[in-house]
Design a protein around this motif. Sequence first.
Motif, mmCIF file in Angstrom:
data_model
loop_
_atom_site.group_PDB
_atom_site.id
_atom_site.type_symbol
_atom_site.label_atom_id
_atom_site.label_comp_id
_atom_site.label_asym_id
_atom_site.label_seq_id
_atom_site.Cartn_x
_atom_site.Cartn_y
_atom_site.Cartn_z
ATOM 1 N N LYS A 165 0.828 -1.213 0.000
ATOM 2 C CA LYS A 165 0.000 0.000 0.000
ATOM 3 C C LYS A 165 0.859 1.259 0.000
ATOM 4 N N ARG A 166 1.975 1.226 0.742
ATOM 5 C CA ARG A 166 2.811 2.425 0.819
ATOM 6 C C ARG A 166 3.728 2.593 -0.397
ATOM 7 N N GLY A 167 3.588 1.697 -1.392
ATOM 8 C CA GLY A 167 4.316 1.858 -2.646
ATOM 9 C C GLY A 167 5.549 0.993 -2.791
ATOM 10 N N GLU A 168 5.961 0.322 -1.736
ATOM 11 C CA GLU A 168 7.169 -0.500 -1.796
ATOM 12 C C GLU A 168 6.929 -1.751 -2.641
ATOM 13 N N ILE A 169 7.851 -2.028 -3.537
ATOM 14 C CA ILE A 169 7.798 -3.250 -4.349
ATOM 15 C C ILE A 169 8.550 -4.344 -3.613
ATOM 16 N N TYR A 170 7.977 -5.517 -3.530
ATOM 17 C CA TYR A 170 8.596 -6.611 -2.767
ATOM 18 C C TYR A 170 8.302 -7.947 -3.455
ATOM 19 N N PRO A 171 9.129 -8.972 -3.202
ATOM 20 C CA PRO A 171 8.935 -10.274 -3.846
ATOM 21 C C PRO A 171 8.035 -11.190 -3.006
ATOM 22 N N GLN A 172 7.189 -11.941 -3.690
ATOM 23 C CA GLN A 172 6.347 -12.954 -3.050
ATOM 24 C C GLN A 172 6.644 -14.308 -3.686
ATOM 25 N N TRP A 173 6.433 -15.350 -2.896
ATOM 26 C CA TRP A 173 6.308 -16.682 -3.473
ATOM 27 C C TRP A 173 4.825 -17.036 -3.368
ATOM 28 N N GLN A 174 4.163 -17.183 -4.518
ATOM 29 C CA GLN A 174 2.712 -17.272 -4.537
ATOM 30 C C GLN A 174 2.252 -18.566 -5.214
ATOM 31 N N THR A 175 1.186 -19.140 -4.655
ATOM 32 C CA THR A 175 0.527 -20.301 -5.251
ATOM 33 C C THR A 175 -0.949 -19.960 -5.459
ATOM 34 N N ILE A 176 -1.435 -20.126 -6.686
ATOM 35 C CA ILE A 176 -2.835 -19.839 -7.023
ATOM 36 C C ILE A 176 -3.506 -21.149 -7.437
ATOM 37 N N ARG A 177 -4.676 -21.424 -6.874
ATOM 38 C CA ARG A 177 -5.434 -22.625 -7.229
ATOM 39 C C ARG A 177 -6.862 -22.248 -7.609
ATOM 40 N N ALA A 178 -7.381 -22.965 -8.598
ATOM 41 C CA ALA A 178 -8.780 -22.784 -9.007
ATOM 42 C C ALA A 178 -9.657 -23.746 -8.206
ATOM 43 N N ILE A 179 -10.766 -23.244 -7.641
ATOM 44 C CA ILE A 179 -11.717 -24.063 -6.884
ATOM 45 C C ILE A 179 -12.940 -24.307 -7.775
ATOM 46 N N ARG A 180 -13.356 -25.575 -7.907
ATOM 47 C CA ARG A 180 -14.462 -25.925 -8.799
ATOM 48 C C ARG A 180 -15.662 -26.435 -7.993
ATOM 49 N N ASP A 181 -16.875 -26.235 -8.556
ATOM 50 C CA ASP A 181 -18.092 -26.702 -7.897
ATOM 51 C C ASP A 181 -18.413 -28.126 -8.343
ATOM 52 N N GLU A 182 -19.649 -28.618 -7.968
ATOM 53 C CA GLU A 182 -19.999 -30.009 -8.264
ATOM 54 C C GLU A 182 -20.080 -30.286 -9.758
ATOM 55 N N GLN A 183 -20.361 -29.268 -10.533
ATOM 56 C CA GLN A 183 -20.437 -29.454 -11.983
ATOM 57 C C GLN A 183 -19.080 -29.284 -12.669
ATOM 58 N N GLY A 184 -18.035 -29.054 -11.835
ATOM 59 C CA GLY A 184 -16.706 -28.902 -12.410
ATOM 60 C C GLY A 184 -16.403 -27.519 -12.926
ATOM 61 N N GLN A 185 -17.257 -26.561 -12.629
ATOM 62 C CA GLN A 185 -17.035 -25.195 -13.076
ATOM 63 C C GLN A 185 -16.254 -24.411 -12.009
ATOM 64 N N VAL A 186 -15.377 -23.527 -12.472
ATOM 65 C CA VAL A 186 -14.597 -22.702 -11.547
ATOM 66 C C VAL A 186 -15.539 -21.775 -10.793
ATOM 67 N N SER A 187 -15.449 -21.852 -9.458
ATOM 68 C CA SER A 187 -16.278 -20.977 -8.632
ATOM 69 C C SER A 187 -15.441 -19.902 -7.941
ATOM 70 N N HIS A 188 -14.190 -20.239 -7.599
ATOM 71 C CA HIS A 188 -13.335 -19.278 -6.901
ATOM 72 C C HIS A 188 -11.873 -19.535 -7.273
ATOM 73 N N TYR A 189 -11.045 -18.544 -6.952
ATOM 74 C CA TYR A 189 -9.589 -18.685 -7.022
ATOM 75 C C TYR A 189 -9.024 -18.334 -5.647
ATOM 76 N N VAL A 190 -8.063 -19.162 -5.201
ATOM 77 C CA VAL A 190 -7.420 -18.912 -3.912
ATOM 78 C C VAL A 190 -5.923 -18.712 -4.160
ATOM 79 N N ALA A 191 -5.391 -17.596 -3.682
ATOM 80 C CA ALA A 191 -3.960 -17.304 -3.788
ATOM 81 C C ALA A 191 -3.350 -17.288 -2.386
ATOM 82 N N VAL A 192 -2.330 -18.079 -2.195
ATOM 83 C CA VAL A 192 -1.597 -18.121 -0.920
ATOM 84 C C VAL A 192 -0.173 -17.645 -1.207
ATOM 85 N N PHE A 193 0.319 -16.678 -0.437
ATOM 86 C CA PHE A 193 1.643 -16.124 -0.734
ATOM 87 C C PHE A 193 2.393 -15.816 0.554
#
Length: 631
Positions: A165-193
């Motif tokens: 927020k204060r403008g500083e650029i910094y490195p992350q190690w991030q993992t993003i996963r797609a969450i699917r519903d019963e019909q196999g459709q993407v309902s959400h994305y979860v990012a952990v970093f």
Amino acid sequence: MSVSVRDALRMAARYLVLSILWLVLAGQVLDHLFDDPQALALGNSVSVLLWLLVSTALIYISRVRLLGPIGSGTRLRREDRQRLRMAEAVFDSTLEGVLVTDRDGLIVHVNRAFMRITGYREDEVLGQRPSKFKSGHHGPAFYQDIYATLAATGEWSGEIWNRRKRGEIYPQWQTIRAIRDEQGQVSHYVAVFSDISAIKHSEQELAYLAHHDPLTGLPNRLLFNDRAEQTLSVAQTHKQGCALLLMDLDHFQSINDGLGHTLGDQLLKRVGERLSALLGTGVTLARLGGDEFGVLLERCQQVGQAADLARTILEHMKAPFDCDGHRLSISVSIGIGLFPNDARSAEQLLRNADAALYKAKGNGRAGYALYTEELTAHAQQRVETASELRRALEQAELRVYFQPVHDLASGTRVGVEALVRWQHPERGLVPPGEFVPIAERTGLIAEIDLWVLRQACQQMVRWQAEGQALQFVAVNISSRLFSQRGLYLDVAQVLAETGMSPALLEVEVTESAVMDDPEISLEQLHRLRELGLRLAIDDFGTGYSSLLRLKRLPVQKLKIDQGFVAGLPEDDDDIAIVRVIIALARSMNMQVHAEGIEQAQQAEFLLEQGCELGQGYWFGRPVPAADLDGQ
């Protein structure tokens, strides 16, 4: 419509169909069996009752199969709520930031770690897109690759740079996963970093330390060699020349010995600072180890440029250095190698500069020397001599010569000093000045010292059996051997094997070896003294002994270096130094022994000043044991 509602409607429809089928079929069967209306009415009542029992059983069985026994639903709901609470607690307390978006990429939830790492509050990001945190560090292709990977595999992991927020650029190690519903459709994305700024900083520090000297902050040998290779490659491409200067601080070890390593380190830092201020752009300065510095001069077209730089460095090194209240003066020796005149590779250029440095030291130090082909020949000769010396030790080509030691007052011989000589099969008797320094540089000197000790003790035992009136045999121990903790065990083993009385052995250690690490030296000398032998400080006056440390040493004799004897009795400086050494020794109840006596006047002067023992060509040269009586 939810899954549970749809399942309930299906079950109700099935129940309705089954009820209709039961009633229709039951009515047809009863009409066929009974003609009496009263019996038919009773049959219909029984049929309805049976359907109620059967349907109740079916409902119970279905309930058990789907949800378990009656009462378990409440328990399952309670367990589900507990799991949800646990998941929420983990989600909120994890140290990794978590961001959840819906299928359209709008943020719907973040945890406390996200807010701590990014600096954003929850209400500032909900409904926003993650692109809000872009740093500009990555191009469009980077994000396209993320989207493509998520679409193909449902998961992406990697390093990404975002903005707080204060403008500083910094490195992350991030993992993003797609969450699917019963019909196999993407309902959400979860990012952990996680914020990997500290890891990146540690990596940078390690990389810096791997390529820089921690004391001076200058490039180290590894980085210097790498830059030399790059510089030579560029110079070769553009048909340019360059020069490499290697520098050693003259007699730096004496400052370490006399004033301590802490002050020595301060001096190295001051030297690095002065050289850095002196050298401009296009020059790489490095500390290569110990008191050795390297200078890489780019675009050096003529020998004169390198020589001018060497003279400038020599001139600037003349001014004293202020180190913790001490004003220290020190000179440098410089060796110069040129590209492409002298070498075609960085490795060869370093070797040539080192050979030139060796020559500068041999010329009296405090100067510079240019590389010549002759220096390569000398360097090759040193390598060959070291190889031959190893062979000489294996094939018994070494000899022990003995130089007599006389009592200056009576003129009688009271002892001998054992000295090593090399009887080369082709070159004859090799002077010790040619092979002893090489033995010291290669480490062979320690093995040679033990061999000389054993030979000297064996000879002394033979002399004692023959009735020779000798009070001691002196053996010089090099700094290499003296620094080994097991020295006293080696000496004890030699005495035991030869059967010589320890009282007849005198071990000589140079002043510089003793002062290199006074505490370890003190322990080493005490252990040797416990064996019953005598101890002497050799070449006294050439170092910077602390009188307090000298007083603690269990030493019985000081040997005046021959460099101070040579000028007697005319040189005023030598006279003053010798008088001080003798007075110092007598005040500490030590015997005084002078080396290098070549004239009667020198012996007379030393005797007048209170020196007790002497050796030198005036009394006799070093000779084999069999020739000692002929002197």
